[in-house]
Design a protein around this motif. Structure first.
Motif, PDB file in Angstrom:
ATOM      1  N   TYR A  67      21.332 146.119   6.851  1.00  0.00           N
ATOM      2  CA  TYR A  67      20.118 147.146   6.707  1.00  0.00           C
ATOM      3  C   TYR A  67      19.117 146.036   7.209  1.00  0.00           C
ATOM      4  O   TYR A  67      18.748 145.024   6.684  1.00  0.00           O
ATOM      5  CB  TYR A  67      19.910 147.413   5.298  1.00  0.00           C
ATOM      6  CG  TYR A  67      18.912 148.212   4.986  1.00  0.00           C
ATOM      7  CD1 TYR A  67      18.946 149.764   5.434  1.00  0.00           C
ATOM      8  CD2 TYR A  67      17.853 147.513   4.121  1.00  0.00           C
ATOM      9  CE1 TYR A  67      17.514 150.310   5.174  1.00  0.00           C
ATOM     10  CE2 TYR A  67      16.689 148.467   3.938  1.00  0.00           C
ATOM     11  CZ  TYR A  67      16.712 149.678   4.319  1.00  0.00           C
ATOM     12  OH  TYR A  67      15.519 150.419   4.065  1.00  0.00           O
ATOM     13  N   GLN A  68      18.542 146.856   8.198  1.00  0.00           N
ATOM     14  CA  GLN A  68      17.008 146.144   8.807  1.00  0.00           C
ATOM     15  C   GLN A  68      17.473 144.770   9.112  1.00  0.00           C
ATOM     16  O   GLN A  68      16.642 143.767   8.850  1.00  0.00           O
ATOM     17  CB  GLN A  68      15.868 146.090   7.811  1.00  0.00           C
ATOM     18  CG  GLN A  68      15.505 147.604   7.473  1.00  0.00           C
ATOM     19  CD  GLN A  68      14.396 147.691   6.708  1.00  0.00           C
ATOM     20  OE1 GLN A  68      13.786 146.574   5.800  1.00  0.00           O
ATOM     21  NE2 GLN A  68      13.653 148.946   6.373  1.00  0.00           N
ATOM     22  N   GLY A  69      18.553 144.487   9.794  1.00  0.00           N
ATOM     23  CA  GLY A  69      18.816 143.102  10.163  1.00  0.00           C
ATOM     24  C   GLY A  69      19.456 142.270   9.196  1.00  0.00           C
ATOM     25  O   GLY A  69      19.887 141.071   9.608  1.00  0.00           O
ATOM     26  N   ARG A  70      19.667 142.575   8.028  1.00  0.00           N
ATOM     27  CA  ARG A  70      20.342 141.772   7.043  1.00  0.00           C
ATOM     28  C   ARG A  70      21.597 142.309   6.617  1.00  0.00           C
ATOM     29  O   ARG A  70      21.712 143.472   6.477  1.00  0.00           O
ATOM     30  CB  ARG A  70      19.099 141.894   5.737  1.00  0.00           C
ATOM     31  CG  ARG A  70      17.864 141.118   6.038  1.00  0.00           C
ATOM     32  CD  ARG A  70      17.163 141.091   4.818  1.00  0.00           C
ATOM     33  NE  ARG A  70      17.737 140.088   3.794  1.00  0.00           N
ATOM     34  CZ  ARG A  70      17.405 140.345   2.352  1.00  0.00           C
ATOM     35  NH1 ARG A  70      16.811 141.108   2.084  1.00  0.00           N
ATOM     36  NH2 ARG A  70      18.013 139.282   1.584  1.00  0.00           N
ATOM     37  N   MET A  71      22.440 141.162   6.155  1.00  0.00           N
ATOM     38  CA  MET A  71      23.678 141.702   5.551  1.00  0.00           C
ATOM     39  C   MET A  71      23.329 141.683   4.210  1.00  0.00           C
ATOM     40  O   MET A  71      22.632 141.025   3.436  1.00  0.00           O
ATOM     41  CB  MET A  71      24.658 140.388   5.522  1.00  0.00           C
ATOM     42  CG  MET A  71      25.877 140.660   5.086  1.00  0.00           C
ATOM     43  SD  MET A  71      26.662 139.188   4.665  1.00  0.00           S
ATOM     44  CE  MET A  71      25.993 138.693   3.159  1.00  0.00           C
ATOM     45  N   ILE A  72      23.938 143.128   3.784  1.00  0.00           N
ATOM     46  CA  ILE A  72      23.742 143.422   2.231  1.00  0.00           C
ATOM     47  C   ILE A  72      25.075 143.642   1.467  1.00  0.00           C
ATOM     48  O   ILE A  72      26.077 144.176   2.090  1.00  0.00           O
ATOM     49  CB  ILE A  72      23.129 144.909   2.273  1.00  0.00           C
ATOM     50  CG1 ILE A  72      21.760 145.066   3.165  1.00  0.00           C
ATOM     51  CG2 ILE A  72      22.779 145.436   0.887  1.00  0.00           C
ATOM     52  CD1 ILE A  72      20.587 144.000   2.611  1.00  0.00           C
ATOM     53  N   ASP A  73      24.992 142.954   0.538  1.00  0.00           N
ATOM     54  CA  ASP A  73      26.184 143.003  -0.387  1.00  0.00           C
ATOM     55  C   ASP A  73      25.987 143.217  -1.585  1.00  0.00           C
ATOM     56  O   ASP A  73      24.856 143.307  -2.360  1.00  0.00           O
ATOM     57  CB  ASP A  73      27.260 141.962  -0.018  1.00  0.00           C
ATOM     58  CG  ASP A  73      26.661 140.545  -0.378  1.00  0.00           C
ATOM     59  OD1 ASP A  73      25.554 140.471  -0.800  1.00  0.00           O
ATOM     60  OD2 ASP A  73      27.200 139.414  -0.320  1.00  0.00           O
ATOM     61  N   GLY A  74      26.906 142.968  -2.777  1.00  0.00           N
ATOM     62  CA  GLY A  74      26.559 143.186  -3.982  1.00  0.00           C
ATOM     63  C   GLY A  74      25.523 142.469  -4.586  1.00  0.00           C
ATOM     64  O   GLY A  74      24.729 142.881  -5.504  1.00  0.00           O
ATOM     65  N   PRO A  75      25.646 140.917  -4.275  1.00  0.00           N
ATOM     66  CA  PRO A  75      24.432 140.340  -4.934  1.00  0.00           C
ATOM     67  C   PRO A  75      22.891 140.660  -4.485  1.00  0.00           C
ATOM     68  O   PRO A  75      22.014 140.484  -5.224  1.00  0.00           O
ATOM     69  CB  PRO A  75      24.679 138.746  -4.512  1.00  0.00           C
ATOM     70  CG  PRO A  75      26.287 138.835  -4.567  1.00  0.00           C
ATOM     71  CD  PRO A  75      26.551 140.130  -3.922  1.00  0.00           C
ATOM     72  N   ASP A 117      14.275 151.529  -1.459  1.00  0.00           N
ATOM     73  CA  ASP A 117      14.755 151.866  -0.042  1.00  0.00           C
ATOM     74  C   ASP A 117      16.112 151.457   0.265  1.00  0.00           C
ATOM     75  O   ASP A 117      17.055 152.139   0.442  1.00  0.00           O
ATOM     76  CB  ASP A 117      13.948 151.661   1.230  1.00  0.00           C
ATOM     77  CG  ASP A 117      12.591 152.229   1.375  1.00  0.00           C
ATOM     78  OD1 ASP A 117      12.313 153.333   0.552  1.00  0.00           O
ATOM     79  OD2 ASP A 117      11.647 151.933   2.041  1.00  0.00           O
ATOM     80  N   LEU A 118      16.338 149.965  -0.159  1.00  0.00           N
ATOM     81  CA  LEU A 118      17.713 149.439   0.035  1.00  0.00           C
ATOM     82  C   LEU A 118      18.675 150.005  -0.959  1.00  0.00           C
ATOM     83  O   LEU A 118      19.834 150.461  -0.526  1.00  0.00           O
ATOM     84  CB  LEU A 118      17.611 147.903  -0.412  1.00  0.00           C
ATOM     85  CG  LEU A 118      18.776 147.194  -0.563  1.00  0.00           C
ATOM     86  CD1 LEU A 118      19.415 147.258   1.028  1.00  0.00           C
ATOM     87  CD2 LEU A 118      18.553 145.825  -0.734  1.00  0.00           C
ATOM     88  N   LEU A 119      18.328 150.329  -2.188  1.00  0.00           N
ATOM     89  CA  LEU A 119      19.189 151.109  -3.057  1.00  0.00           C
ATOM     90  C   LEU A 119      19.609 152.620  -2.698  1.00  0.00           C
ATOM     91  O   LEU A 119      20.831 152.813  -2.714  1.00  0.00           O
ATOM     92  CB  LEU A 119      18.602 150.836  -4.445  1.00  0.00           C
ATOM     93  CG  LEU A 119      18.390 149.535  -5.094  1.00  0.00           C
ATOM     94  CD1 LEU A 119      17.900 149.830  -6.758  1.00  0.00           C
ATOM     95  CD2 LEU A 119      20.105 148.982  -5.387  1.00  0.00           C
ATOM     96  N   ARG A 120      18.444 153.147  -2.077  1.00  0.00           N
ATOM     97  CA  ARG A 120      18.928 154.743  -1.522  1.00  0.00           C
ATOM     98  C   ARG A 120      19.972 154.506  -0.170  1.00  0.00           C
ATOM     99  O   ARG A 120      20.610 155.226  -0.299  1.00  0.00           O
ATOM    100  CB  ARG A 120      17.604 155.038  -0.896  1.00  0.00           C
ATOM    101  CG  ARG A 120      16.658 155.802  -2.329  1.00  0.00           C
ATOM    102  CD  ARG A 120      15.846 156.616  -1.759  1.00  0.00           C
ATOM    103  NE  ARG A 120      14.573 156.319  -1.089  1.00  0.00           N
ATOM    104  CZ  ARG A 120      13.364 155.602  -1.576  1.00  0.00           C
ATOM    105  NH1 ARG A 120      13.336 155.912  -2.846  1.00  0.00           N
ATOM    106  NH2 ARG A 120      12.671 155.110  -0.832  1.00  0.00           N
ATOM    107  N   GLU A 121      19.444 153.425   0.527  1.00  0.00           N
ATOM    108  CA  GLU A 121      20.335 153.397   1.462  1.00  0.00           C
ATOM    109  C   GLU A 121      22.046 152.906   1.025  1.00  0.00           C
ATOM    110  O   GLU A 121      22.866 153.090   1.940  1.00  0.00           O
ATOM    111  CB  GLU A 121      19.920 152.217   2.515  1.00  0.00           C
ATOM    112  CG  GLU A 121      20.676 151.782   3.862  1.00  0.00           C
ATOM    113  CD  GLU A 121      20.647 153.073   4.742  1.00  0.00           C
ATOM    114  OE1 GLU A 121      21.414 153.002   5.769  1.00  0.00           O
ATOM    115  OE2 GLU A 121      19.657 153.712   4.771  1.00  0.00           O
ATOM    116  N   ALA A 122      22.115 152.044   0.178  1.00  0.00           N
ATOM    117  CA  ALA A 122      23.443 151.570  -0.279  1.00  0.00           C
ATOM    118  C   ALA A 122      24.263 152.605  -1.067  1.00  0.00           C
ATOM    119  O   ALA A 122      25.181 152.567  -1.276  1.00  0.00           O
ATOM    120  CB  ALA A 122      23.038 150.570  -1.155  1.00  0.00           C
ATOM    121  N   ALA A 123      23.347 153.947  -1.403  1.00  0.00           N
ATOM    122  CA  ALA A 123      24.067 154.800  -2.262  1.00  0.00           C
ATOM    123  C   ALA A 123      25.216 155.417  -1.336  1.00  0.00           C
ATOM    124  O   ALA A 123      25.229 156.019  -0.393  1.00  0.00           O
ATOM    125  CB  ALA A 123      22.999 155.882  -2.870  1.00  0.00           C
TER     126      ALA A 123
END
Length: 268
Positions: A246-254, A232-238
């Protein structure tokens, strides 16, 4: 090759195939698992064996010992091409292996003070394809008596060595293999340690008993929930660039790479 690597004494050829069947790879041990008087018989058993070379590793004796050259001579009579060098202590040890076993892949086993301190240099030797660390030989080389405290956790020096080898392997871009878990009946403790190894970045964990192979496999296999979240996360990041929530979390490259690593451990 999967995450469970099972040691098998090389002087017990009747166990070879069973070990290979139970784990993702078998380590035929010519070193500590074989008494001095049985080493020649172990070499002959090794030569007479016919396991899958892609899933077979042979642990050989340290370079300074007379058994090292005899192990190399036996290996040249087999189809096996991956060795584990016990007590690797320097880049020179790996060059000696390359001299006697050219074109062989080497897993360097860092299990002495010298080996731990020189792990970064050992890891960049051209024939080294992975690093492993060993707790008990390390502590013995320091004059200690136990790698773990009463709670079962590693003592500070062993935990430091574990991290040192993992970092050295990571810096060199090669896999790291976690040490064995000696308390054979304690499968829960093994599972917890294997889960930590997987989460920390170890490629595999060595086992000393067939019963340990499956708990290690399970520890490395992500749960259905973890797989779903990662997908789900990788689809969201596409199609996105930079940092996003995403879902309250900061998402970056790592964080995305963490998700990719989870999916890479999904077994067919």
């Amino acid at each position: 090759m999967g995450p469970s690597l099972l040691f098998c004494p090389a002087d017990r050829p009747e166990r070879y195939r069973k070990a290979a069947e139970r784990a993702d790879a078998v380590i035929l041990d010519l070193e500590d698992a074989v008494a001095p008087e049985n080493k020649e018989a172990a070499r002959e058993a090794l030569v007479d064996s016919a396991l899958d070379p892609e899933r077979t590793i042979v642990r050989i004796n340290p370079v300074p010992t007379g058994d090292f050259l005899r192990d190399c001579a036996a290996l040249r009579r087999t189809s096996y091409r991956t060795v584990m060098l016990a007590k690797a202590g320097s880049g020179g040890d790996l060059r000696d292996v390359g001299l006697h076993l050219p074109s062989y892949d080497v897993i360097a086993l860092c299990e002495t003070a010298a080996g731990i301190l020189k792990a970064p240099h050992i890891a960049i030797q051209p024939n080294v394809t992975a690093l492993m660390w060993g707790a008990e030989d390390l502590v013995a080389s320091l004059g200690g008596t136990s790698s773990r405290g009463k709670d079962g956790a590693y003592r500070g020096v062993a935990a430091h060595a574990r991290s040192q080898v993992l970092l050295a392997a990571g810096a060199a871009g090669i896999p790291a293999i976690d040490s064995v878990y000696l308390d054979i009946p304690d499968l829960d403790g093994l599972a917890a340690e294997a889960e930590d190894a997987a989460a920390s970045g170890f490629f595999a964990k060595a086992c000393i008993h067939p019963s340990q192979a499956e708990p290690v496999r399970r520890a490395y296999a992500p749960s259905d929930e973890e797989v779903e979240r990662a997908r789900d996360l990788l689809r969201e990041a596409a199609g996105r660039g930079g940092v996003f929530q995403y879902q309250g979390r900061m998402i970056d490259g790592p964080i995305l790479r963490h998700a990719e690593q989870i999916l890479s451990r999904v077994r067919d």
